[in-house]
Design an enzyme around this catalytic site. Structure first.
Site, short mmCIF file in Angstrom:
data_model
loop_
_atom_site.label_atom_id
_atom_site.label_comp_id
_atom_site.label_asym_id
_atom_site.label_seq_id
_atom_site.Cartn_x
_atom_site.Cartn_y
_atom_site.Cartn_z
N CYS A 383 -109.11 -22.05 8.55
CA CYS A 383 -110.32 -21.22 8.75
C CYS A 383 -110.59 -19.99 7.89
O CYS A 383 -110.49 -20.33 6.64
CB CYS A 383 -110.61 -20.98 10.22
SG CYS A 383 -112.46 -20.97 10.53
N HIS A 510 -110.07 -26.28 12.47
CA HIS A 510 -108.80 -25.83 13.25
C HIS A 510 -107.94 -26.96 13.73
O HIS A 510 -108.08 -27.70 14.82
CB HIS A 510 -109.03 -25.09 14.47
CG HIS A 510 -109.61 -23.51 14.26
ND1 HIS A 510 -108.93 -22.42 13.90
CD2 HIS A 510 -110.89 -23.34 13.84
CE1 HIS A 510 -109.62 -21.56 13.63
NE2 HIS A 510 -110.97 -21.83 13.66
N GLU A 512 -104.85 -27.22 14.38
CA GLU A 512 -103.89 -26.63 15.49
C GLU A 512 -104.45 -27.21 17.01
O GLU A 512 -103.84 -27.21 17.95
CB GLU A 512 -103.48 -25.50 15.34
CG GLU A 512 -104.64 -24.38 15.79
CD GLU A 512 -105.85 -23.96 14.71
OE1 GLU A 512 -105.93 -24.72 13.78
OE2 GLU A 512 -106.39 -22.75 14.80
N1 GLN Z 1 -114.54 -15.32 10.19
C1 GLN Z 1 -114.41 -16.45 9.58
C2 GLN Z 1 -115.99 -17.27 9.95
O1 GLN Z 1 -116.38 -16.91 10.83
C3 GLN Z 1 -113.48 -17.30 9.87
C4 GLN Z 1 -113.31 -17.91 11.34
C5 GLN Z 1 -112.17 -18.35 11.80
O2 GLN Z 1 -110.97 -18.12 11.22
N2 GLN Z 1 -111.88 -18.80 13.03
O3 GLN Z 1 -116.31 -18.31 9.13
#
Ligand code: GLN
Length: 535
Positions: A383, A510, A512
């Site tokens: 992310c 994600h 994970e």
């Molecule tokens: N801050 C970034 C976004 O909103 C990544 C979010 C995250 O790592 N879950 O796109």
């Protein structure tokens, strides 16, 4: 199969952090091993509508369900232990209960009535417990009540359980988890806190059916009998849960003491034969036998374990199935500079660049991404981690030193990471990100495609507002960073990779959140393998 849905309530007393989530997950696992269809639900007594707006320092990582609910991290344990997929209905907070009741009041559903904690809030709690059982026809609904007995916030939940048990009679039981301290100076194990906690529960009208005593020292029979007699609980229903080398040993330990049998008997079900837990035990054996260590750095801004819980567990699962122990080293991204990055990442066979929000610590993530790219160290960006890989590449390879994400710099002329179109007019923070599972098409022949065992479509969970800016796609691809995973409908870039490095992959989603004990995630499997080979 059980004729009617049975309900198991798990409460905790004495202190917090006893691991109610692990106990609930273990109960789920043991019942599942007997062929029952189960689910696990958590009630959190705080006022937030969901934990999405909470700082990880408060409650650890925010977990995300397939249907896009930001939830407590315990739901991650539920899924990792049992392989079930939880949904919106599996995590309810006090805030949401009140919100529902207030909405009904405004609609006029209770016209003429004074809205009160009892019966309106408690009825809404009971409705949410039943909803889950009815909707999916589960044999067992395990409901974990967050917090500790005696908290003001927990009171409506306990009252709801009391009423619920009265209404469903033999179809519900209460499992109460307490702590039995050992006083080193006196060489004594103390049961008084447990007795007090049970009294408190009884004063709320709830008699525990089963007690699970968390302890750092083995408790002999005399102690268990003493607790049983003081607390009106059968002797064989006082179980101990000693500290284990791994949380995944807990179900076996509880099964050895017959916990699942006692649960079934108390719910009027003939237990039958004890199930073998075969694949689970294989995992534990493999884990025990894996002696070699692979060193992996987690580059992120939160130096607490729970903030990256699912990543740590996913690495551990993949380590076991690669016959290695993963030693995760936390490297605080706020402390990484160009001058010290080599020192900070020394000895690391691979690096995970962690998710996150906001400015703090991102320059360190970018420096780490540059270092691992130029030194060919296996790197997994998740992310925000993926976004930092993209920014680093834009700055140092595409030649845009001012490249950035709109999240960090509204005015950046090279917005390689930009706000998603549908996010532009959103003003409310809570629950408004791109959340939950979306499909991703994977380019055939890519490294990611190989890692995914040649799958061309996968579905993965998201939690973000910003995205790769497709205007730059051709430039990135020409210079060697490939956009190999794309959402088939929106064309949103989901995965980037540099194919001529050992393992350099970033995912906007994600992975994970979906690694489980019996089904480790393909990307983590392949990443850890590559780290092992890089020694
Ligand atoms: N801050 C970034 C976004 O909103 C990544 C979010 C995250 O790592 N879950 O796109």
């Amino acid at each position: 199969m059980a004729a009617e849905t049975k309900y198991i309530f798990v409460t905790g007393g004495v202190v917090s952090s006893l691991g109610k989530g692990i106990i609930s997950s273990s109960i789920g696992k043991l019942l599942q091993a007997r062929g029952y269809n189960i689910t696990i639900q958590k009630f959190d007594p705080y006022i937030n509508i969901d934990p999405g707006t909470l700082n990880p320092y408060e409650h650890g990582e925010c977990y995300v369900t397939v249907d896009g609910r930001e939830t407590d991290l315990d739901l991650g344990h539920y899924e990792r232990f049992t392989g079930i997929q939880t949904t919106k209905a599996n995590n309810i907070t006090t805030g949401r209960i009140y919100q529902n009741v207030i909405e009904k009041e405004r609609r006029g559903d209770y016209l003429g009535k004074t809205i009160q904690v009892v019966p309106h809030i408690t009825d809404e709690i009971k409705r949410n417990i039943k909803l889950l059982g009815q909707k999916y026809k589960f044999d067992f609904v395990i409901t974990e009540i967050g917090g500790t007995i005696g908290d003001i916030e927990s009171a409506p939940f306990l009252e709801a359980i009391r009423q619920f048990r009265w209404e469903v009679g033999k179809n519900a039981i209460n499992v109460h988890l307490t702590y039995v301290p050992y006083l080193a100076a006196a060489h004594e194990i103390k049961t008084k806190p447990t007795q007090s906690s049970v009294k408190q529960l009884q004063s709320q009208g709830i008699q525990p059916d089963i007690l699970i005593l968390r302890t750092e020292h083995h408790l002999d029979n005399a102690i268990r009998c003493k607790v049983a007699h003081f607390c009106n609980v059968d002797e064989d229903a006082v179980i101990q849960s000693e500290d284990m080398p791994s949380i995944y040993e807990v179900p076996v330990n509880l099964q050895n003491q017959g916990l699942d049998e006692i649960i079934l008997k108390k719910l009027g079900i003939e237990p039958g034969e004890k199930p073998g837990l075969g694949p689970w035990r294989n995992f534990l054996d493999r884990r025990k036998n894996a002696k070699k260590i692979v060193h992996i750095a987690l580059v992120g801004k939160y130096d607490l374990q729970d903030a990256y819980k699912s990543i740590l567990e996913s690495l551990a699962h993949a380590g076991t199935y690669n016959d290695h122990k993963v030693k995760a080293h936390f490297v605080n991204s706020e402390k990484i500079t160009a001058a010290n990055v080599a020192e900070k990442l020394k000895g690391m066979q691979g690096v995970v660049i962690c998710p996150g929000f906001g400015q703090r610590g991102i320059e360190g993530k970018i420096i780490a991404a540059e270092y691992t790219r130029t030194h060919d160290i296996p790197t997994f960006g998740i992310c925000l981690g993926m976004q930092m890989m993209v920014i680093e590449f834009a700055r140092n390879v595409l030649g845009y030193p001012d490249a950035n994400s709109r999240e960090m710099d509204q005015m950046t002329p090279h917005n390689v990471i930009d706000i998603m179109e549908e996010q532009k007019n959103i003003t409310q923070m809570g629950g408004t990100m791109r959340l939950g599972a979306y499909e991703c098409a994977i380019r055939k022949g890519s490294r990611t495609w190989q890692a995914y065992e040649e799958k061309t479509v996968v579905s993965e969970r998201h939690r973000h507002r910003y995205e790769f800016n497709n205007q730059y796609m051709t430039e990135f691809e020409e210079k060697g960073m490939q956009c190999v995973g794309v959402n088939p409908e929106s064309n949103l870039v989901e995965i980037v990779e540099i194919p001529n490095l050992k393992w350099y992959i970033g995912t906007q989603f994600h992975p994970e959140y979906s690694s489980t004990v019996l089904k480790p995630h393909a990307l983590f499997m392949s990443f850890v393998k590559s780290c092992i080979e890089n020694n």
